[in-house]
Design an enzyme around this catalytic site. Structure first.
Site, PDB file in Angstrom:
ATOM      1  N   GLY A  55      -1.111  -1.146   2.980  1.00 21.46           N
ATOM      2  CA  GLY A  55      -2.568  -1.264   2.909  1.00 21.46           C
ATOM      3  C   GLY A  55      -3.247  -0.894   4.215  1.00 21.46           C
ATOM      4  O   GLY A  55      -2.912   0.108   4.842  1.00 21.46           O
ATOM      5  N   ASP A  70      -3.102  -2.398   7.104  1.00 20.68           N
ATOM      6  CA  ASP A  70      -2.157  -2.506   8.223  1.00 20.68           C
ATOM      7  C   ASP A  70      -1.372  -1.199   8.379  1.00 20.68           C
ATOM      8  O   ASP A  70      -1.236  -0.657   9.499  1.00 20.68           O
ATOM      9  CB  ASP A  70      -1.201  -3.676   7.921  1.00 20.68           C
ATOM     10  CG  ASP A  70      -0.712  -4.392   9.161  1.00 20.68           C
ATOM     11  OD1 ASP A  70      -0.970  -3.905  10.266  1.00 20.68           O
ATOM     12  OD2 ASP A  70      -0.056  -5.444   9.005  1.00 20.68           O
ATOM     13  N   SER A  97      -7.527  -9.931   2.727  1.00 18.70           N
ATOM     14  CA  SER A  97      -6.842 -10.724   1.691  1.00 18.70           C
ATOM     15  C   SER A  97      -6.971 -10.197   0.266  1.00 18.70           C
ATOM     16  O   SER A  97      -6.390 -10.778  -0.646  1.00 18.70           O
ATOM     17  CB  SER A  97      -7.317 -12.194   1.708  1.00 18.70           C
ATOM     18  OG  SER A  97      -6.809 -12.884   2.832  1.00 18.70           O
TER      19      SER A  97
HETATM   20  N1  AR6 Z   1      -9.220   1.342   4.436  1.00 21.32           N
HETATM   21  C1  AR6 Z   1      -9.967   0.327   3.931  1.00 21.32           C
HETATM   22  N2  AR6 Z   1      -9.524  -0.550   3.010  1.00 21.32           N
HETATM   23  C2  AR6 Z   1      -8.259  -0.387   2.566  1.00 21.32           C
HETATM   24  C3  AR6 Z   1      -7.402   0.641   3.033  1.00 21.32           C
HETATM   25  C4  AR6 Z   1      -7.933   1.538   4.012  1.00 21.32           C
HETATM   26  N3  AR6 Z   1      -7.218   2.529   4.515  1.00 21.32           N
HETATM   27  N4  AR6 Z   1      -6.205   0.514   2.398  1.00 21.32           N
HETATM   28  C5  AR6 Z   1      -6.306  -0.561   1.564  1.00 21.32           C
HETATM   29  N5  AR6 Z   1      -7.555  -1.097   1.662  1.00 21.32           N
HETATM   30  P1  AR6 Z   1      -4.391  -5.220   2.219  1.00 21.32           P
HETATM   31  P2  AR6 Z   1      -4.352  -8.148   2.562  1.00 21.32           P
HETATM   32  C6  AR6 Z   1      -8.120  -2.264   0.968  1.00 21.32           C
HETATM   33  O1  AR6 Z   1      -3.263  -5.266   1.277  1.00 21.32           O
HETATM   34  O2  AR6 Z   1      -4.626  -8.381   1.133  1.00 21.32           O
HETATM   35  C7  AR6 Z   1      -0.161  -5.880   4.578  1.00 21.32           C
HETATM   36  O3  AR6 Z   1       1.129  -5.492   4.225  1.00 21.32           O
HETATM   37  C8  AR6 Z   1      -7.370  -2.809  -0.223  1.00 21.32           C
HETATM   38  O4  AR6 Z   1      -7.716  -2.107  -1.403  1.00 21.32           O
HETATM   39  O5  AR6 Z   1      -4.410  -4.167   3.264  1.00 21.32           O
HETATM   40  O6  AR6 Z   1      -5.086  -8.946   3.594  1.00 21.32           O
HETATM   41  C9  AR6 Z   1      -0.206  -6.752   5.825  1.00 21.32           C
HETATM   42  O7  AR6 Z   1       0.843  -6.450   6.714  1.00 21.32           O
HETATM   43  C10 AR6 Z   1      -7.856  -4.253  -0.271  1.00 21.32           C
HETATM   44  O8  AR6 Z   1      -9.128  -4.338  -0.910  1.00 21.32           O
HETATM   45  O9  AR6 Z   1      -4.551  -6.617   3.040  1.00 21.32           O
HETATM   46  C11 AR6 Z   1      -0.064  -8.139   5.271  1.00 21.32           C
HETATM   47  O10 AR6 Z   1       1.281  -8.506   5.090  1.00 21.32           O
HETATM   48  C12 AR6 Z   1      -8.077  -4.590   1.202  1.00 21.32           C
HETATM   49  O11 AR6 Z   1      -8.117  -3.344   1.900  1.00 21.32           O
HETATM   50  C13 AR6 Z   1      -0.764  -8.057   3.940  1.00 21.32           C
HETATM   51  O12 AR6 Z   1      -0.690  -6.691   3.548  1.00 21.32           O
HETATM   52  C14 AR6 Z   1      -7.012  -5.487   1.825  1.00 21.32           C
HETATM   53  O13 AR6 Z   1      -5.726  -5.121   1.339  1.00 21.32           O
HETATM   54  C15 AR6 Z   1      -2.211  -8.442   4.039  1.00 21.32           C
HETATM   55  O14 AR6 Z   1      -2.781  -8.408   2.755  1.00 21.32           O
END
Ligand code: AR6
Length: 174
Positions: free
Chosen positions: A38, A40, A125
């Site tokens: 995601g 990260d 999240s």
């Molecule tokens: N730009 C903006 N938003 C994004 C992008 C991007 N490039 N890619 C995804 N999203 P997540 P979490 C959105 O999973 O739920 C990781 O493995 C996505 O659609 O990035 O806080 C970390 O290492 C969603 O709406 O974060 C942690 O272990 C939002 O960003 C865990 O995931 C957050 O999705 C954290 O999970």
């Protein structure tokens, strides 16, 4: 979409958080600061290894859920990456809203302490951690709005959402 709050601008936009040209980019990190998918994954891919070298050295114990730490931005077009750790969604009775608000608040405190005038934030999240976007967007917008009312800084907070559904949820919450 933009709204004015206490002389600041709260902006909602659709796009890639790693591509934002702002003083600080907020990462959706885990409490081990171990990297992942995601947001990260996108930030570490675009910013290079310096970002994780820095957090491993400065924060070997990671970062508690509901909080944030600040580090370097490597190759990104930003001065800082702020690693914020939102909660895993467990149904809503495990203090998730407070922890989510805490992660946003701490990220903005760190941005203010480091004189950041512009900050880009993702929907913490709402991906791997499973927090429903309609609930998370309300918590996020309220936490950021409250901070801007109290502190009048940073000048710009931009929520960068991935996809139309996330954008619509944040727009409805603003
Ligand atoms: N730009 C903006 N938003 C994004 C992008 C991007 N490039 N890619 C995804 N999203 P997540 P979490 C959105 O999973 O739920 C990781 O493995 C996505 O659609 O990035 O806080 C970390 O290492 C969603 O709406 O974060 C942690 O272990 C939002 O960003 C865990 O995931 C957050 O999705 C954290 O999970």
């Amino acid at each position: 979409m933009k709204v004015a709050i206490n002389g600041c601008t709260l902006e909602i936009t659709e796009g890639d958080i790693a591509a934002q040209e702002v003083d600080a980019i907020v990462n959706a990190a885990n409490r081990f600061l171990a990297g992942g998918g995601g947001v990260d994954g996108a930030i570490h891919r675009a910013g290079g290894p310096a970002i994780m070298e820095d957090t491993a050295r400065r924060y070997p114990e990671g970062c508690p859920t509901g909080s944030a730490v600040i580090g370097v931005a490597g190759l990104l077009a930003a001065k800082h990456v702020i690693h914020a750790v939102g909660p895993v969604w467990r149904g809503g009775n495990e203090n998730e809203a407070e922890l989510l608000a805490g992660a946003y608040r701490r990220a903005l405190e760190l941005a203010a302490q480091h004189a950041c005038r512009s900050v880009a934030m993702p929907a913490l999240s709402t991906g791997a951690y499973g927090y429903p976007i309609d609930l998370a967007s309300r918590v996020a917008v309220r936490a950021v709005g409250d901070f801007l009312v109290e502190s009048g800084t940073p000048e710009l907070v931009r929520f960068v959402l991935w996809g139309r559904a996330a954008y619509d949820a944040f727009a409805a919450a603003t």
